[in-house]
Design an enzyme around this catalytic site. Structure first.
Site, PDB file in Angstrom:
ATOM      1  N   GLU A   1      53.510  45.424  36.393  1.00 17.18           N
ATOM      2  CA  GLU A   1      54.566  45.253  37.328  1.00 17.18           C
ATOM      3  C   GLU A   1      55.835  44.616  36.509  1.00 17.18           C
ATOM      4  O   GLU A   1      55.691  43.559  36.097  1.00 17.18           O
ATOM      5  CB  GLU A   1      54.012  44.399  38.431  1.00 17.18           C
ATOM      6  CG  GLU A   1      55.242  43.853  39.404  1.00 17.18           C
ATOM      7  CD  GLU A   1      54.593  43.198  40.535  1.00 17.18           C
ATOM      8  OE1 GLU A   1      53.581  42.475  40.354  1.00 17.18           O
ATOM      9  OE2 GLU A   1      55.181  43.109  41.569  1.00 17.18           O
TER      10      GLU A   1
ATOM     11  N   GLU B   1      53.597  42.382  49.847  1.00 12.74           N
ATOM     12  CA  GLU B   1      53.546  41.102  49.067  1.00 12.74           C
ATOM     13  C   GLU B   1      54.856  40.392  49.293  1.00 12.74           C
ATOM     14  O   GLU B   1      55.615  40.531  48.519  1.00 12.74           O
ATOM     15  CB  GLU B   1      53.260  41.406  47.777  1.00 12.74           C
ATOM     16  CG  GLU B   1      52.756  40.237  47.057  1.00 12.74           C
ATOM     17  CD  GLU B   1      53.147  40.345  45.509  1.00 12.74           C
ATOM     18  OE1 GLU B   1      52.416  39.961  44.493  1.00 12.74           O
ATOM     19  OE2 GLU B   1      54.350  40.768  45.143  1.00 12.74           O
TER      20      GLU B   1
HETATM   21  C1  LER Z   1      55.598  38.011  41.735  1.00 12.17           C
HETATM   22  O1  LER Z   1      56.864  37.727  41.975  1.00 12.17           O
HETATM   23  C2  LER Z   1      54.978  39.277  42.295  1.00 12.17           C
HETATM   24  O2  LER Z   1      55.736  40.083  42.652  1.00 12.17           O
HETATM   25  C3  LER Z   1      53.618  39.344  41.773  1.00 12.17           C
HETATM   26  O3  LER Z   1      53.028  40.469  42.236  1.00 12.17           O
HETATM   27  C4  LER Z   1      53.525  39.031  40.549  1.00 12.17           C
HETATM   28  O4  LER Z   1      51.874  38.828  40.330  1.00 12.17           O
HETATM   29 MN    MN Z   2      54.846  41.910  43.496  1.00 13.38          MN
END
Ligand code: LER
Ligand code: MN
Length: 273
Positions: free
Chosen positions: A154, A248
């Site tokens: 990511e 998330e």
């Molecule tokens: C952190 O900001 C994030 O987006 C998570 O997915 C990282 O592990």
């Molecule tokens: Mn993330």
């Protein structure tokens, strides 16, 4: 495209601010299904502490998939990262990641690598940090490949990482890495901060894009900021993305309402016509 929500497994304490839903872990699964989500992304610290037989039973009863297991709780709760000045921390991070890979193989999930990669600056010269990062992710990818698991790397914004901030940088890293079981995760919150063009980031990622995190420009639920989700979905459709979009994001106004608002906004945008 299907919608998922990030939830923390029971041993994750404190719960990271971007994991959603309230109540016990089992109640969170119930709530995710009741809201209409097709999947739950699990933020996990220690699979040994999770009743995995019950988990598999509950997922099947509720019709939920686990698209991904997130590593974000490892740095947040325990300060564990793949890159770290302390060799003991690096070793423990790798051991934990391998345990998550095993759990992912049982659940047919990917494993994400975001903030868990740590900071280049912790390893001395940036060149050394980059070599170490490739070694660590390469070694984890090989363990994962042996178990049929994919890793999703990511890009993170510059305030949260000093390496791999954009899709182009992450793709160049994947090219060097040469592991077919490592692809990309784009998180709309980070995309909004770092990418020169949202559509171009998606098009560049193309078939290497395996997972998506949702959060608006302010990391609130989609619709509460100014990230152009409709345009983003068009770009995803144009590359034939058929994976999960996983919420998330900050639990605002509260962990249940944030999940509900995300589902409501995104399911409207995903409806054909
Ligand atoms: C952190 O900001 C994030 O987006 C998570 O997915 C990282 O592990
Ligand atoms: Mn993330």
């Amino acid at each position: 495209m299907k919608l998922a929500v990030v939830v923390a497994t029971p041993e994750v304490q404190p719960v990271p601010p971007v994991a959603l839903l309230s109540g016990s872990f089992w109640q969170k699964l119930e709530k995710a299904a009741a809201l209409g989500f097709a999947g739950v992304e699990l933020m996990c610290l220690d699979p040994e502490q999770v009743d995995r037989q019950r988990l598999v039973r509950e997922l099947s009863r509720l019709g939920l998939t686990v698209p991904a297991i997130g590593t974000g709780a490892l740095p947040f709760c325990l300060g564990l990262t793949l890159l770290h000045a302390d060799e003991g921390v690096r070793a423990e991070a790798m051991r934990r990641a391998q345990a998550l890979v095993e759990m992912a193989s049982e659940l047919g999930a990917m494993v994400t690598i975001g903030s868990f990669r740590g900071w280049l600056s912790s390893m001395g010269r940036p060149e050394d940090g980059r070599v170490a990062l490739a070694e660590k992710i390469g070694a984890l990818a090989d363990v994962a490949a042996a178990r049929g698991v994919r890793l999703a790397l990511e890009p993170l914004n510059r305030y949260e990482a000093d390496v791999l901030n954009t899709a182009a940088q992450a793709l160049a890293f994947l090219e060097e890495l040469g592991r077919p079981n490592v692809g990309l995760l784009l998180d709309t919150f980070h995309v909004n901060i770092e990418e020169p063009s949202i559509g171009e980031a998606v098009r560049l990622s193309g078939p290497r894009l395996w997972h998506v995190h949702l959060g608006d420009s302010n990391r609130w639920p989609p619709g509460c900021g100014h990230f152009p989700f409709a345009q983003f979905l068009d770009a995803l459709r144009s590359v034939g993305y058929g994976g999960f979009l996983s919420a998330e994001l900050l639990a605002r106004p509260d962990p249940d309402e944030a999940a509900r608002l995300t589902y409501e906004h995104m399911s409207k945008l995903l409806k054909p016509g």
